[in-house]
Design an enzyme around this catalytic site. Structure first.
Site, PDB file in Angstrom:
ATOM      1  N   ASP A  23       0.729  -1.169  -0.037  1.00  0.00           N
ATOM      2  CA  ASP A  23      -0.044   0.108   0.037  1.00  0.00           C
ATOM      3  C   ASP A  23       0.781   1.159   0.029  1.00  0.00           C
ATOM      4  O   ASP A  23       0.360   2.309   0.169  1.00  0.00           O
ATOM      5  CB  ASP A  23      -1.016   0.119   1.111  1.00  0.00           C
ATOM      6  CG  ASP A  23      -0.330  -0.033   2.536  1.00  0.00           C
ATOM      7  OD1 ASP A  23       0.928   0.138   2.520  1.00  0.00           O
ATOM      8  OD2 ASP A  23      -0.875   0.025   3.532  1.00  0.00           O
ATOM      9  N   ASP A 200       7.594  11.618  23.455  1.00  0.00           N
ATOM     10  CA  ASP A 200       7.583  12.567  22.776  1.00  0.00           C
ATOM     11  C   ASP A 200       7.288  14.042  23.357  1.00  0.00           C
ATOM     12  O   ASP A 200       6.429  14.129  24.410  1.00  0.00           O
ATOM     13  CB  ASP A 200       6.500  12.408  21.977  1.00  0.00           C
ATOM     14  CG  ASP A 200       6.104  13.361  20.466  1.00  0.00           C
ATOM     15  OD1 ASP A 200       7.191  13.446  19.776  1.00  0.00           O
ATOM     16  OD2 ASP A 200       5.289  14.182  20.435  1.00  0.00           O
ATOM     17  N   GLU A 258      12.497  13.194  24.613  1.00  0.00           N
ATOM     18  CA  GLU A 258      12.609  14.316  23.700  1.00  0.00           C
ATOM     19  C   GLU A 258      12.615  15.579  24.115  1.00  0.00           C
ATOM     20  O   GLU A 258      11.584  16.162  24.566  1.00  0.00           O
ATOM     21  CB  GLU A 258      11.744  14.284  22.229  1.00  0.00           C
ATOM     22  CG  GLU A 258      12.022  15.097  21.130  1.00  0.00           C
ATOM     23  CD  GLU A 258      10.964  15.571  20.453  1.00  0.00           C
ATOM     24  OE1 GLU A 258      11.082  16.181  19.323  1.00  0.00           O
ATOM     25  OE2 GLU A 258       9.832  15.443  20.848  1.00  0.00           O
TER      26      GLU A 258
HETATM   27  O1  TEU Z   1       8.416  17.009  18.021  1.00  0.00           O
HETATM   28  C1  TEU Z   1       8.452  18.067  18.950  1.00  0.00           C
HETATM   29  C2  TEU Z   1       9.301  19.362  18.410  1.00  0.00           C
HETATM   30  O2  TEU Z   1       9.125  20.146  19.294  1.00  0.00           O
HETATM   31  C3  TEU Z   1       9.490  19.465  17.048  1.00  0.00           C
HETATM   32  O3  TEU Z   1       8.307  19.831  16.442  1.00  0.00           O
HETATM   33  C4  TEU Z   1      10.530  20.062  16.732  1.00  0.00           C
HETATM   34  O4  TEU Z   1      10.347  21.339  17.499  1.00  0.00           O
HETATM   35  C5  TEU Z   1      10.971  20.433  15.559  1.00  0.00           C
HETATM   36  O5  TEU Z   1      10.429  19.377  14.619  1.00  0.00           O
HETATM   37  C6  TEU Z   1      12.220  20.787  15.309  1.00  0.00           C
HETATM   38  O6  TEU Z   1      12.426  21.049  13.844  1.00  0.00           O
HETATM   39  C7  TEU Z   1       7.724  15.598  18.233  1.00  0.00           C
HETATM   40  C8  TEU Z   1       7.892  14.747  17.274  1.00  0.00           C
HETATM   41  O7  TEU Z   1       9.348  14.285  16.788  1.00  0.00           O
HETATM   42  C9  TEU Z   1       7.385  15.708  15.780  1.00  0.00           C
HETATM   43  O8  TEU Z   1       7.419  14.528  14.595  1.00  0.00           O
HETATM   44  C10 TEU Z   1       5.925  15.683  15.960  1.00  0.00           C
HETATM   45  O9  TEU Z   1       5.499  16.288  14.961  1.00  0.00           O
HETATM   46  C11 TEU Z   1       5.710  16.565  17.218  1.00  0.00           C
HETATM   47  O10 TEU Z   1       6.499  15.902  18.444  1.00  0.00           O
HETATM   48  C12 TEU Z   1       4.124  16.572  17.559  1.00  0.00           C
HETATM   49  O11 TEU Z   1       4.107  15.455  18.270  1.00  0.00           O
END
Ligand code: TEU
Length: 514
Positions: A23, A200, A258
């Site tokens: 898919d 996250d 993170e």
């Molecule tokens: O990312 C959290 C986040 O703060 C990021 O958006 C970061 O600031 C940015 O990408 C830096 O360029 C996490 C995940 O890794 C991301 O993929 C998600 O979109 C986000 O949380 C929301 O859940």
């Protein structure tokens, strides 16, 4: 049992790793079919990005049910089979939790929309009346990380908070049900045999009381500044203590946060002994290919985690940032530098996270507008292209469109010229980036693992650095200058590229010696 202390983790962006059913989207069975490869590569553990039920606005980081698998990725039986087989290959499995927000399709949010202002259903999120005449202005001036205001309005006039997309409403971490639900999720997956979690937005969740305006000049910026009221609020540490307390009941489980918090000392608070085991250090992701800057980033990072007795966690890339090959200049130059930096991080004390495709030397892909899917693209009013270019599927073999990733159309187009970058094309070639990573992981096991937690720096010419992990025999030298330099004494074990004819270390190259 602290198996993770010197582990090399491999981030699987599930959507882009391997598609078993044609898919065009990667899935759990696809990962299972590639465990032999991951064992050959030599990684110790996987981090799987979210595979839970989701409408996929943010490709799974908008979770509708954190205790079930989305049909596009498989089902719970496929998950159990993956964990079991990974363990048989000696590979541990960690998964991603998203406690800052849910999907707007989560049953809680749907119930909130159907309930009145002030109801218990709304209290699990941040619903508030607006400001100004008729409450037509958002409750405060916060911006979404993805662009635009962090508030959306519902038909009865209230507003709800979302630090990311409107389809990702922020959960209210003053609500006991929100706590209980995360605890339930942690136990659910621990009972299924996972070895750990990536948390996250681990600096999110808790919000300052009353949700005050952002005072600083950063109000309109996407970047998190240190005075940003949206993140790194004191109360978040209680959440991490709860996570730790749950995991401590299950032997050998770990959590990595993170944590996009710039200040080293504030960062270190997330990895105190009763909080998360590990926190991603993103400094090297934000550092230029410059020995002085790299050394400074390493020293600061080591110092801050050592202060709380924690272990460092290094990474050069993930699914949110530009791939190292591209970041360091692209083409042959970018690849040479990416390989050199890989030798630096793999020689350091601590944990290393690789991102799928890094071991193949994949660059970012310039995608046409029609292909872009990251919500950042639309939310920013099509001014920011978003993160799709580092998420293009992994090429396994043969030719396009699917390069063995899928028998169908890949969810993001894969470049025509990727045939030379496939796993099949690289695996037998001793000069390939893949062979280089395999050798580096092997040597890391032999020479660097289980050594001390400090770093001894050696004198090095301008634009260069050289260090040894304390207690280890392995020396790493990096040349970011424009001139070849002599190598430190020792036998060369591995270089990121060819040495000069006279044996010196050329620019954009690193070497391991023992
Ligand atoms: O990312 C959290 C986040 O703060 C990021 O958006 C970061 O600031 C940015 O990408 C830096 O360029 C996490 C995940 O890794 C991301 O993929 C998600 O979109 C986000 O949380 C929301 O859940």
């Amino acid at each position: 049992m602290r198996w993770w202390r010197d582990a090399v983790f491999y981030q699987v962006y599930v959507r882009s790793f391997s598609d078993s059913d044609g898919d065009g989207v990667g899935d759990l069975d696809g990962i299972r079919s590639r465990l032999g490869y991951l064992e050959l590569l030599g990684v110790d553990a996987l981090w799987l990005t979210p595979f839970y039920r989701s409408p996929m606005t943010d490709h799974g980081y908008d979770v509708a049910d954190p205790r079930d698998v989305d049909p596009v990725f498989g089902n719970l039986a496929a998950f159990d089979a993956l964990v079991e087989e990974a363990h048989r290959h000696g590979i541990r499995v960690t998964i991603d939790l998203v406690p800052n927000h849910s999907s707007s399709e989560h049953e809680w949010f749907r119930a909130a929309l159907e309930s009145a202002p002030g109801s218990p259903e709304r209290a699990r999120y941040h619903f508030k009346p607006g400001r100004g005449p008729d409450g037509a202005e958002p409750p405060n001036n916060w911006h979404s990380v993805f662009g635009g205001p962090a508030w959306s309005r519902v038909p009865d006039g209230e507003w709800y908070l979302h630090l990311f997309a409107a389809e990702q409403p922020d959960l209210n971490w003053t609500n006991p049900e929100v706590w209980a639900d995360l605890e339930k999720t942690l136990r659910f997956w621990c009972d299924r045999g996972v070895d750990g979690f990536r948390i996250d937005v681990a600096h999110g969740m808790s919000k300052p009381e009353g949700l005050p305006d952002h005072a600083g000049p950063g109000a309109a910026l996407l970047a998190h500044t240190d005075d940003d009221p949206r993140f790194d609020h004191e109360g978040v540490h209680d959440v991490h203590r709860m996570i730790r307390a749950v995991l401590d009941h299950y032997p050998g489980r770990m959590a990595v946060g993170e944590v996009w918090v710039r200040d080293d000392d504030r960062f270190a608070r997330y990895v105190r002994p009763d909080e998360l085991h590990l926190g991603f250090n993103f400094r090297l992701v934000q550092t230029a290919f410059d020995a002085a800057e790299v050394r400074e980033a390493i020293e600061h990072s080591l110092e801050s985690v050592a202060g709380v007795g924690a272990h460092p966690t290094w990474t050069l890339s993930n699914h949110d940032v530009s791939r190292p090959v591209t970041r360091y200049g692209g083409g042959a130059l970018g690849l040479a530098r990416a390989r050199a930096m890989a030798l630096v991080v793999l020689a350091l004390p601590g944990v290393v996270y690789l991102y799928n495709g890094e071991e193949l030397g994949l660059p970012d892909v310039e995608l046409p507008d029609w292909a872009l899917q990251d919500p950042v693209w639309e939310r920013s009013g099509r001014t920011e292209r978003g993160r799709d270019s580092c998420r293009v599927p992994v090429p396994w073999e043969g030719d396009g469109p699917g390069f063995g990733f899928t028998s169908g159309e890949p969810w993001l187009p894969m470049p025509d010229d990727w045939a030379a970058l496939t796993v099949a094309a690289q695996i037998e070639d001793t000069d390939s980036t893949l062979s280089f990573f395999r050798r580096a992981l092997e040597l890391r096991d032999e020479h660097a693992v289980s050594a001390g937690s400090g770093v001894e720096w050696f004198g090095a010419p301008p634009g260069c650095l050289a260090f040894r992990r304390s207690g280890s025999t392995l020396v790493c030298a990096l040349n970011t200058s424009d001139e070849p330099v002599p190598l430190p004494p020792g036998d060369v074990l591995l270089t990121s590229g060819p040495l000069c004819d006279d044996g010196r270390l050329p620019p954009d190259t690193a070497a391991w010696l023992a």
